[in-house]
Enzyme design. Structure first.
Site, short mmCIF file in Angstrom:
data_model
loop_
_atom_site.label_atom_id
_atom_site.label_comp_id
_atom_site.label_asym_id
_atom_site.label_seq_id
_atom_site.Cartn_x
_atom_site.Cartn_y
_atom_site.Cartn_z
N VAL A 43 9.89 -4.99 3.39
CA VAL A 43 10.80 -5.55 2.39
C VAL A 43 10.15 -5.59 1.01
O VAL A 43 10.80 -5.31 0.00
CB VAL A 43 11.26 -6.96 2.81
CG1 VAL A 43 12.05 -7.61 1.67
CG2 VAL A 43 12.11 -6.90 4.06
N LYS A 44 8.87 -5.94 0.95
CA LYS A 44 8.20 -6.06 -0.35
C LYS A 44 8.17 -4.75 -1.10
O LYS A 44 8.12 -4.74 -2.34
CB LYS A 44 6.79 -6.61 -0.17
CG LYS A 44 5.87 -5.69 0.62
CD LYS A 44 4.51 -6.31 0.81
CE LYS A 44 3.58 -5.40 1.61
NZ LYS A 44 2.25 -6.01 1.83
#
Length: 243
Positions: A124-125
């Site tokens: 996600v990052k």
């Protein structure tokens, strides 16, 4: 268009080259570095840096002029042949085209333990301000991590009913990235019939993007690839070409 290297002034042909020789640092080693540069076409060549690396190795930086020209019209590269989509557009295309979540399995195979690349694409990052594929609600992402064997990757892809398999390869000693990729492609061809195989995508800083067919994969992504590029390619390859 014909161009030549630029160093101090336009068209002067000046280039900078760095390399290591397996010799201890002394005057003879510096002479060897200049000899190598001369044989590579640098004339004149200037030694601007030499530093012992320990254990009988020396690192050099050489600066000099070359007479080679480059014809940019003959350069072969893989251009992006699909539109770059936003996360919203990717999700909409998957929902409309597949009517289910698009399954993606990612891993570093063989002895490669460098997960920075695969994590940048999947987690996600993400990277460079872009969210990874886990952020896309219509994508089901399985990140197997590092040092995954090819048989385990095939089995995981089968279990997840993967539409695409993403493999990152950073370790390149003795062309390990090429050997691993060929092994993976052969394993999927053997394990699954044509039409049931997932899209095979590999990425890493040392891959030649023009070698996809030779390595048996569908696409190669090089350094600087972003999650949005990968997601957009998945839509293009799996949905955009459907009748």
């Amino acid at each position: 268009m014909i161009v030549r290297p630029y160093g101090d002034t336009t068209g002067d042909g000046m280039v900078q080259l760095s390399f290591t020789l397996p010799v201890p640092h002394d005057k003879r080693a510096e002479g060897a570095a200049l000899q190598l540069a001369a044989k590579m076409g640098m004339d004149p060549a200037m030694l601007v840096h030499a530093k012992p690396m320990g254990g009988g190795f020396t690192f050099f930086v050489v600066y000099g002029r070359v007479g080679h020209l480059v014809d940019t019209d003959t350069v072969q590269v893989v251009e992006r042949d699909f539109p770059l989509l936003s996360a919203k557009e990717v999700n909409a295309a998957v929902k409309r085209g597949l009517r289910r979540r698009l399954s993606v399995v990612g891993a570093c195979i063989g002895t490669d333990a460098h997960t920075v690349g695969i994590d940048a694409i999947l987690n996600v990052k993400g990277i460079a301000g872009q969210k990874g594929l886990e952020y896309y609600r219509e994508l089901a992402v399985t990140n197997l991590g590092a040092q995954v064997s090819v048989p385990d990757l095939v089995e995981a892809a089968r279990a997840a009913k993967a539409d695409a398999v993403l493999v990152s390869q950073v370790v390149t000693q003795r062309d390990a990235h090429l050997h691993n990729t060929r092994e993976m492609a052969a394993a999927f061809r053997e394990a699954l019939p044509r039409g049931k195989r997932p899209l095979l995508i590999v990425g890493g800083p040392r891959f030649d993007e023009t070698m996809a067919a030779e390595l048996g994969v569908d696409r190669i992504f090089g350094r600087g690839t972003t999650p949005a590029e990968v997601a957009s390619y998945l839509v293009h390859a799996l949905i955009g070409r459907q009748p």
